[in-house]
Scaffold this active site. Structure first.
Site, mmCIF file in Angstrom:
data_model
loop_
_atom_site.group_PDB
_atom_site.id
_atom_site.type_symbol
_atom_site.label_atom_id
_atom_site.label_comp_id
_atom_site.label_asym_id
_atom_site.label_seq_id
_atom_site.Cartn_x
_atom_site.Cartn_y
_atom_site.Cartn_z
ATOM 1 C CB CYS A 144 -81.115 -33.543 -17.332
ATOM 2 S SG CYS A 144 -80.387 -33.737 -15.464
ATOM 3 C CD GLU B 147 -79.032 -30.656 -16.796
ATOM 4 O OE1 GLU B 147 -78.713 -30.790 -15.455
ATOM 5 O OE2 GLU B 147 -78.588 -30.913 -17.562
ATOM 6 C CB CYS C 102 -77.109 -37.127 -17.764
ATOM 7 S SG CYS C 102 -78.709 -36.961 -16.636
ATOM 8 C CG HIS D 112 -77.850 -34.503 -12.713
ATOM 9 N ND1 HIS D 112 -77.826 -35.318 -13.745
ATOM 10 C CD2 HIS D 112 -77.222 -35.387 -11.677
ATOM 11 C CE1 HIS D 112 -77.230 -36.541 -13.406
ATOM 12 N NE2 HIS D 112 -76.965 -36.460 -11.966
#
Ligand SMILES: [Zn+2]
Ligand SMILES: [Zn+2]
Lengths: 258, 324
Positions: free
Chosen positions: A99, A62, A96, A60
């Site tokens: 993260c 991040e 999410c 992701h």
């Protein structure tokens, strides 16, 4: 919060939105983030969703940004930890749960995001990892982390809609007709109280905007969509951000020499 | 699907323990609130019921949602007509399509509706059958649905013990070698035995960092391997998507980051040995009680077991505020 700081947050989120648009143009899920040093206000890292390209379900945005910071500090655990605790993260979609947990364990100073993440959101929508008791800092500390939604919320939603329409066209068995049409008019309300209390909202966005908190509506500044922002192409955005990161590094190095 | 009595495994259905060693870790929150889904219902004349029952029989295997726990037919309030659940809206969403199907099968009905919501699953306890039946739609009781779930698990005790022994021994060795976070994880692709990945927590290593939990490192390693297989056009080893259907063995109950990473990676099962009462994200009494593997909104459903035996006592005890 002063008008200048509000404008700074807006500007940084605009950069994240551009980066997300760039990801979309490259066929990735349009979610992106930048990490900003809270003291100098400069970009120190950036990330775009990379799950499709990397065959890695956890790549992701991040995490991509965290990887960059990690490279800078290689063996210096303490330096890395301190650096992270001075970062503000601007991400187009609510982190999410995974993260959110990573950002909390790193003790990231603060998070700003565009729209909520209905399926997996870990900063208020599904769970509130940022304010929970079970996700601790890397040093074992229990604390609460501020995470503020709403900046360019509609633009962030629109980018995701662009993506789903595109995906649907590619899919061999497209879903019902309804899904295929791009909705540019309707946006869900934002239930601010799910993400922050009234007091924090007032501190962040000004007391005169509290009516938005109560009516669950977007801030005046973000009520009409900045179509230019999400419909332009940003071929040089990565180069520009890299340049800014380089400048930041050079300044840091100079400081060290003094 | 084996019948309960033919299952070679010893299963304690009441306490959800397999072979006295594996505790099924479930989310017990909200079990008395049903997950509701929309279904198509018809109002019909009792004399027209035969054809409809035939249609239901012929379609029930195709419906992605099993409606075996529903009584399909109930009388209307005035006792004159019958109301019938034909299939889920998930099976067919478009009303015109449903009507065409009914016409094709020569079904007569007074009205059609998609307004009825029914429980997605049967309740876990018998007392709720009546309560939910009254509130939503009449249900039948075929025993606790979890009994069937327990019975259907594919468990190979020998290979599980083998993997757990491996990670336990490595955990002990790591600790002796000075790793302050002796957490060890193994990822196994059950289809392709070439993919067996063992990782140790690296956050106290020189080149490690705060988020180098063993599960995160294992997922990264799998994706590197997948990428390599793909680039080499190696069709034998390039089997799965992400960590689809992998079995995960880990010494300590995973934290919220790792437990969610397992959701994203689509693993099939996670077996852990030591619970983490403060930071764990799987047991319903660990940490904030997330049970991330079994959360309706996340649509997550990997199997989780905790090893109850004392075979692996050599795994070092951790500070309770460590996220694993
Ligand atoms: Zn994420
Ligand atoms: Zn972890």
């Amino acid at each position: 919060m002063t008008w200048e700081t509000i404008m700074t947050h807006k500007e940084h989120m605009a950069t994240a939105v551009k980066l997300a648009k760039y990801a979309l143009d490259k066929g990735e899920t349009p979610v992106a983030c930048i990490f900003v040093d809270k003291i100098t206000n400069q970009i120190v890292a950036y990330g775009m969703n990379d799950t499709n390209n990397s065959l890695n379900g956890i790549a992701h945005a991040e995490f991509m940004a965290i990887e960059q910071i990690k490279l800078r500090f290689s063996n210096d655990h303490k330096g890395f930890a301190e650096f992270c605790s001075n970062c503000i993260v601007y991400v187009t979609v609510e982190p999410c749960i995974m993260c959110a947990s990573a950002l909390k364990q790193l003790r990231i100073h603060k998070i700003y995001y565009g729209c909520g993440n209905d399926r997996f959101g870990g900063n208020g929508t599904v769970l509130s990892i940022n304010n929970n008791m079970s996700t601790l800092g890397y040093d074992g500390s229990i604390f609460q982390q501020k995470s503020i939604p709403g900046l360019y919320r509609r633009e962030a939603i629109m980018l995701l809609r662009y993506f789903y329409v595109k995906e649907n066209k590619r899919s061999p068995n497209p879903r019902a007709k309804l899904d295929r049409n791009l909705d540019t008019k309707n946006f869900p309300n934002i239930n601010w109280s799910q993400y922050m209390d009234r007091k924090l909202f007032g501190q962040e966005f000004g007391l005169n905007n509290l009516r938005n908190y109560d009516s669950m509506t977007d801030l005046e500044d973000y009520k009409s969509i900045d179509w230019d922002l999400i419909d332009s192409h940003y071929d040089s955005i990565v180069r520009d951000i890299k340049k800014e990161i380089k400048q930041f590094k050079q300044k840091e190095n100079k400081k060290l020499k003094i | 699907m084996v019948k309960k009595i033919h299952n070679p495994l010893k299963i304690d259905y009441k306490n959800c323990i397999i072979e006295d060693k594996l505790l099924q870790v479930k989310n017990f929150e909200n079990n008395d609130i049903p997950d509701l889904i929309p279904v198509w219902t018809l109002q019909i004349n009792p004399r027209d019921s035969k054809k409809i029952i035939e249609l239901i029989r012929s379609l029930q295997d195709k419906d992605p949602i099993s409606l075996q726990h529903l009584k399909r037919i109930q009388k209307t309030k005035d006792n004159k007509f019958l109301c019938v659940v034909i299939f889920s809206k998930e099976y067919m969403e478009d009303k015109d399509q449903v009507i065409t199907l009914l016409q094709k099968n020569d079904i007569k009905y007074n009205s059609i509706s998609d307004n009825v919501l029914v429980p997605r699953f049967a309740p876990m306890i018998k007392e709720l059958v009546h309560q939910w039946g009254k509130k939503y739609w009449p249900l039948t009781w075929n025993g606790n649905p979890n009994d069937q779930i327990l019975n259907d698990y594919v468990i190979n005790m020998d290979s599980i013990k083998n993997m757990l022994q491996k990670i336990a021994n490595l955990s002990e060795r790591e600790y002796t070698n000075g790793n302050k976070f002796p957490i060890v994880t193994a990822f196994v692709d059950p289809i392709n035995n070439n993919v067996k990945i063992v990782t140790t927590d690296k956050r106290s290593c020189k080149d490690g960092f705060a988020l180098d939990h063993s599960i995160m490192l294992a997922i990264k390693k799998v994706s590197t391997l997948q990428k390599m297989f793909k680039e080499n056009k190696d069709p034998i080893n390039m089997t799965s998507y992400l960590c689809l259907n992998y079995d995960v063995y880990t010494t300590h109950e995973p934290c919220s980051m790792c437990a969610m990473a397992l959701v994203h990676s689509r693993v099939k099962r996670c077996i852990f040995i030591k619970p983490m009462s403060m930071t764990g994200a799987l047991r319903s009494d660990s940490g904030d009680g997330y049970s991330l593997h079994d959360t309706k909104v996340l649509n997550s459903k990997y199997e989780v077991f905790q090893w109850l035996g004392d075979e692996y006592a050599n795994i070092p005890e951790l500070d309770p505020n460590v996220c694993c």
